[in-house]
Enzyme design. Structure first.
Site, PDB file in Angstrom:
ATOM      1  N   ALA A 142      -0.005  42.915  89.950  1.00 54.28           N
ATOM      2  CA  ALA A 142       1.841  44.381  90.054  1.00 54.28           C
ATOM      3  C   ALA A 142       1.201  44.477  88.661  1.00 54.28           C
ATOM      4  O   ALA A 142       1.598  45.310  87.899  1.00 54.28           O
ATOM      5  CB  ALA A 142       2.796  43.403  90.858  1.00 54.28           C
ATOM      6  N   ASN A 169      -1.715  34.948  92.291  1.00 57.91           N
ATOM      7  CA  ASN A 169      -2.168  35.047  93.554  1.00 57.91           C
ATOM      8  C   ASN A 169      -2.929  36.129  94.676  1.00 57.91           C
ATOM      9  O   ASN A 169      -3.387  35.724  94.976  1.00 57.91           O
ATOM     10  CB  ASN A 169      -0.969  34.785  94.080  1.00 57.91           C
ATOM     11  CG  ASN A 169      -0.227  33.416  94.495  1.00 57.91           C
ATOM     12  OD1 ASN A 169      -0.712  32.775  93.995  1.00 57.91           O
ATOM     13  ND2 ASN A 169       1.100  33.225  95.087  1.00 57.91           N
ATOM     14  N   GLY A 175      -7.267  39.612  99.735  1.00 58.17           N
ATOM     15  CA  GLY A 175      -7.278  40.561  99.634  1.00 58.17           C
ATOM     16  C   GLY A 175      -7.430  41.864 100.962  1.00 58.17           C
ATOM     17  O   GLY A 175      -7.445  42.695 101.019  1.00 58.17           O
ATOM     18  N   ASP A 398       9.369  32.264  87.416  1.00 58.67           N
ATOM     19  CA  ASP A 398       9.998  32.558  85.539  1.00 58.67           C
ATOM     20  C   ASP A 398      10.413  33.657  85.899  1.00 58.67           C
ATOM     21  O   ASP A 398      11.298  33.857  84.579  1.00 58.67           O
ATOM     22  CB  ASP A 398       8.785  32.194  84.615  1.00 58.67           C
ATOM     23  CG  ASP A 398       7.851  30.577  84.764  1.00 58.67           C
ATOM     24  OD1 ASP A 398       7.980  29.755  85.728  1.00 58.67           O
ATOM     25  OD2 ASP A 398       7.144  30.752  84.305  1.00 58.67           O
ATOM     26  N   ARG A 455       4.860  35.504 111.216  1.00 59.82           N
ATOM     27  CA  ARG A 455       4.203  34.064 110.615  1.00 59.82           C
ATOM     28  C   ARG A 455       5.127  33.345 110.678  1.00 59.82           C
ATOM     29  O   ARG A 455       4.911  32.331 110.983  1.00 59.82           O
ATOM     30  CB  ARG A 455       4.156  34.204 108.699  1.00 59.82           C
ATOM     31  CG  ARG A 455       2.649  35.652 108.921  1.00 59.82           C
ATOM     32  CD  ARG A 455       2.340  36.042 107.456  1.00 59.82           C
ATOM     33  NE  ARG A 455       1.221  35.844 107.311  1.00 59.82           N
ATOM     34  CZ  ARG A 455       0.355  36.659 106.078  1.00 59.82           C
ATOM     35  NH1 ARG A 455       1.319  36.378 104.858  1.00 59.82           N
ATOM     36  NH2 ARG A 455      -0.402  37.063 106.250  1.00 59.82           N
ATOM     37  N   GLU A 598       4.930  40.168  93.721  1.00 56.36           N
ATOM     38  CA  GLU A 598       5.981  39.192  94.492  1.00 56.36           C
ATOM     39  C   GLU A 598       7.528  38.717  93.702  1.00 56.36           C
ATOM     40  O   GLU A 598       8.580  37.764  94.776  1.00 56.36           O
ATOM     41  CB  GLU A 598       5.155  38.156  94.301  1.00 56.36           C
ATOM     42  CG  GLU A 598       5.851  36.848  95.709  1.00 56.36           C
ATOM     43  CD  GLU A 598       4.586  36.154  96.412  1.00 56.36           C
ATOM     44  OE1 GLU A 598       3.413  36.592  95.755  1.00 56.36           O
ATOM     45  OE2 GLU A 598       5.124  34.970  97.005  1.00 56.36           O
ATOM     46  N   ALA A 613       1.816  42.251 101.745  1.00 57.84           N
ATOM     47  CA  ALA A 613       2.206  42.040  99.802  1.00 57.84           C
ATOM     48  C   ALA A 613       1.034  42.649  98.865  1.00 57.84           C
ATOM     49  O   ALA A 613       1.570  42.942  98.027  1.00 57.84           O
ATOM     50  CB  ALA A 613       2.514  40.181  99.999  1.00 57.84           C
TER      51      ALA A 613
END
Ligand code: FAD
Length: 631
Positions: A142, A169, A175, A398, A455, A598, A613
């Site tokens: 991102a 990540n 990928g 964070d 999942r 994320e 994602a």
């Protein structure tokens, strides 16, 4: 006299910080254990110093290990110490290099234990103040997408990254990029199971007007697809939206989902324009629900996104500050975000970054922060430090803490995803052979779940089995290996067998014996599974969606890969609107502040689809930067 005093002072300082040790001068080869086998170093010693270290072989993943290879030997030589820090994002490689250098030190007659005790005193410098139009926090997918889009849009950009290199990540990821791109459908046939699923999605009770609109669009598109006599896979962004919304129990925000599904397709084209090339295949991965995932045809796993965007950002004149942890957002008297403070993770030097136009938070989720995941988790109840994670160690939430400090609203924080299929001990995903949609068996040799499920369903089912693990069974054609017997992380089958992550056998009976389950039961399970796959009808576990390569080739060799759930993705985070602007608790927009990837919440609800994602983080990173520049 002054010259003499200054020389004397230098010598005294050198003696204070660099203790003298005795070595048999020469070059020695030392070995240590890395993530994927042995690491070899050549160390050159003078009579009282380590003069040079070269890593001559290391099998650990390029892109990840590179950080450790660049940092650890240089630090050992600078500080003449084996007590130097590991590179944050490549701890195991760092430890392997330290072990290899210690081996060489011992051969050269040096005192390894004394060298480990040499303190590495790094002194914080004066505050470093920097300024740019846009400041980006985090250098994963991102952050790099935002940074590249902003720099190419003409802004001056500083990217602040806590680790020693880009990646987060994203570089560790498989990928797999989920986007309903129309150019990739003809590869896969439309199966009977998929047809019945499309009908089911069209008939679902709509949860809001937006969803009703998606369903109407899919109905029309699907009819046109069939009327045209197409026998290949049907797909569209609207089907992607319905599946994402439904797959997260309608807890996602439908406006964000709609924006994401359209922008995922644009992001694929944008990456292609930057030189990213794709495999022609479109596949289903664990919990992806549809055969909609694309991957690089060149790079291992997630490495291509980081390499391509890292290069593009540099070419556009962007600037990055590594080993710097962003700590607090800076607000002006109106409450607008005008910068961020940080601190060097190497020596504690304080930083301040002034942002003329705005700040984009892109520093990932909180999967590696045990305290936060225990505080917020609403789904699992026991995400202690004993539960492994697939995440990089820097992924500690964070950005969420920083945003909260300035009044940002958070959403969906209790929704944490366990990846069903990770290494049972380390949580690694790279040491795998087999598609996530292949047959799974438990220790009793029986299937226990529809492997094409979501999942959360898969993870819960696996946790309920003996030992809370399962085996993914494959043969070559559903092993996800290439012709060189490398998996999609570019790791070789032989190495994975040697490491113990994969068990191989020529017959099903032999495989059953090797994994310790009853051979007759296991063989019957495999035979039945192939029958169900051929008929798209599974009376045992109710599975209807079988990709073309789901069945096992019965001539073998056969592979079993032991897998267990691990903390993987944090679906909740900072609340944003469709421009990726950060919302305050009262619903207003916090001026100058954007968030992407994320670190945000609202896209995936209670369960993220596999592959959703990487596409989301690239699409939203770019979206945040584009909107910030347009403001
Ligand atoms: C092993 C694994 C496999 C996966 N496979 C897939 C897949 O195949 N497909 C898919 O869709 N998803 C996959 N995912 C999920 C997906 O990779 C992540 O959700 C996504 O990459 C997150 O991207 P991001 O840019 O938001 O954050 P990240 O890529 O995690 O980047 C965040 C960056 O911010 C930095 N940072 C953190 N805190 C600070 C701070 N205070 N100051 C400065 N920098 C900071 C971090 O060091 C990191 O570099 C996988 C995840 C993992 C862990």
């Amino acid at each position: 006299m002054r010259k003499f005093l200054s020389l004397l002072l230098s010598v005294v300082l050198f003696l204070m910080v660099v203790p003298a040790f005795a070595y048999d001068a020469g070059t020695y080869t030392g070995t240590g254990q890395g993530m994927l086998g042995e690491i070899k170093v050549e160390v050159t010693f003078g009579e009282d110093a380590i003069e040079n270290i070269e890593v001559v072989s290391c099998n650990d993943s390029a892109g990840i290990a590179d950080v450790a290879i660049a940092k650890v030997p240089a630090d050992i030589v600078t500080y003449q110490s084996l007590g130097v820090d590991a590179a944050t994002s490549a701890t195991i490689t760092s430890m392997g290099i330290l072990e290899a250098v210690a081996d060489a030190v011992a051969q050269a007659g040096g005192d390894v234990e004394a060298l480990k005790d040499v303190a590495v005193d790094k002194v914080a410098g004066e505050e470093v103040a920097m300024e740019a139009d846009v400041v980006i926090i985090g250098g994963g997918g991102a952050g790099l997408a935002a940074a590249t889009a902003a720099a190419e849009g003409g802004a001056s950009v500083i990217l602040v990254e806590k680790g020693a290199a880009y990646g987060g990540n994203t570089i560790l990821s498989g990928g797999y990029f989920q986007a309903a791109h129309p150019d990739y459908l003809e590869y896969a046939p439309l199966t009977e199971g998929q047809k019945s699923e499309i009908e089911r999605y069209i008939a679902l009770e709509p949860k809001d007007e937006r969803m009703a609109g998606w369903q109407a669009a899919v109905k029309e598109q699907y009819k046109a697809h069939i009327d045209a006599g197409n026998e290949y896979l049907f797909d569209s962004p609207e089907l992607h939206m319905i599946q994402t919304y439904d797959g997260g129990d309608y807890l996602g925000d439908s406006a964000l989902i709609e924006m994401m599904a359209y922008k995922d397709v644009e992001a694929m084209d944008w990456l292609s324009e930057h030189g990213f090339t794709w495999k022609p295949s479109t596949v289903a991965i664990v919990g992806s629900i549809w055969m909609r995932c694309k991957a690089s045809d060149t790079y291992a796993s997630g490495q291509g996104f980081i390499k391509i965007l890292g290069d593009a950002f540099a070419a556009a004149g962007g600037q990055s500050v590594f080993d710097c942890k962003a700590e607090h957002l800076i607000q002006d008297e109106t409450g607008k975000i005008v910068g961020v403070t940080g601190v060097s993770t190497v020596d504690g030097t304080p930083y301040s970054f002034k942002a003329g136009k705005g700040v984009i938070i892109a520093c990932g989720g909180f999967g590696a922060n045990v305290e936060m995941r225990q505080e917020y988790d609403e789904l699992w109840g026991n995400l202690t430090a004993a539960v492994p994670t697939t995440n990089a160690p820097t992924i500690t939430g964070d950005g969420i803490v920083m945003a909260k400090e300035v009044g940002a609203a958070l959403t969906g924080m209790g929704q944490i995803q366990m990846l069903p299929l990770a290494d049972p001990v380390s949580g690694r995903t790279s040491n795998v052979i087999g598609e996530g949609t292949n047959m799974y068996v438990n220790q009793e040799g029986k299937r226990f779940v529809d492997e094409s499920s979501r999942r959360d369903v898969l993870a819960k089912a696996i946790l309920a089995q003996t030992g809370s693990y399962c085996y993914v069974i494959s043969t070559f054609w559903n092993s996800r290996m290439d012709a060189d017997y490398k998996n999609n992380y570019h790791l070789y089958l032989d190495d994975l067998i040697a490491e113990g992550a994969v068990v191989a056998a020529d017959t099903l009976e032999e495989l059953a014996e090797k994994i310790g389950c009853p051979a007759d039961v296991f063989v019957e399970t495999c035979t039945n599974f192939n029958k169900y796959a051929a008929e798209s009808n599974d009376p045992e576990c109710g599975r209807v969606v079988f990709p073309e390569n789901a069945a096992l080739e019965m001539e073998g060799p056969f592979y079993a890969c032991k897998r267990a759930p691990a903390v993987h993705h944090t679906m909740g985070g900072i609340k944003v609107n469709t421009k990726n602007q950060v919302e305050a608790e009262d619903g207003s927009i916090i001026a100058g502040l954007y968030a992407a990837g994320e670190v945000t919440g609202g896209f995936h609800g209670s369960n993220r689809l596999g592959g959703n994602a990487v596409s989301e983080v690239i699409a939203t990173g770019r979206n945040a930067a584009t909107n910030l520049l347009a403001e």
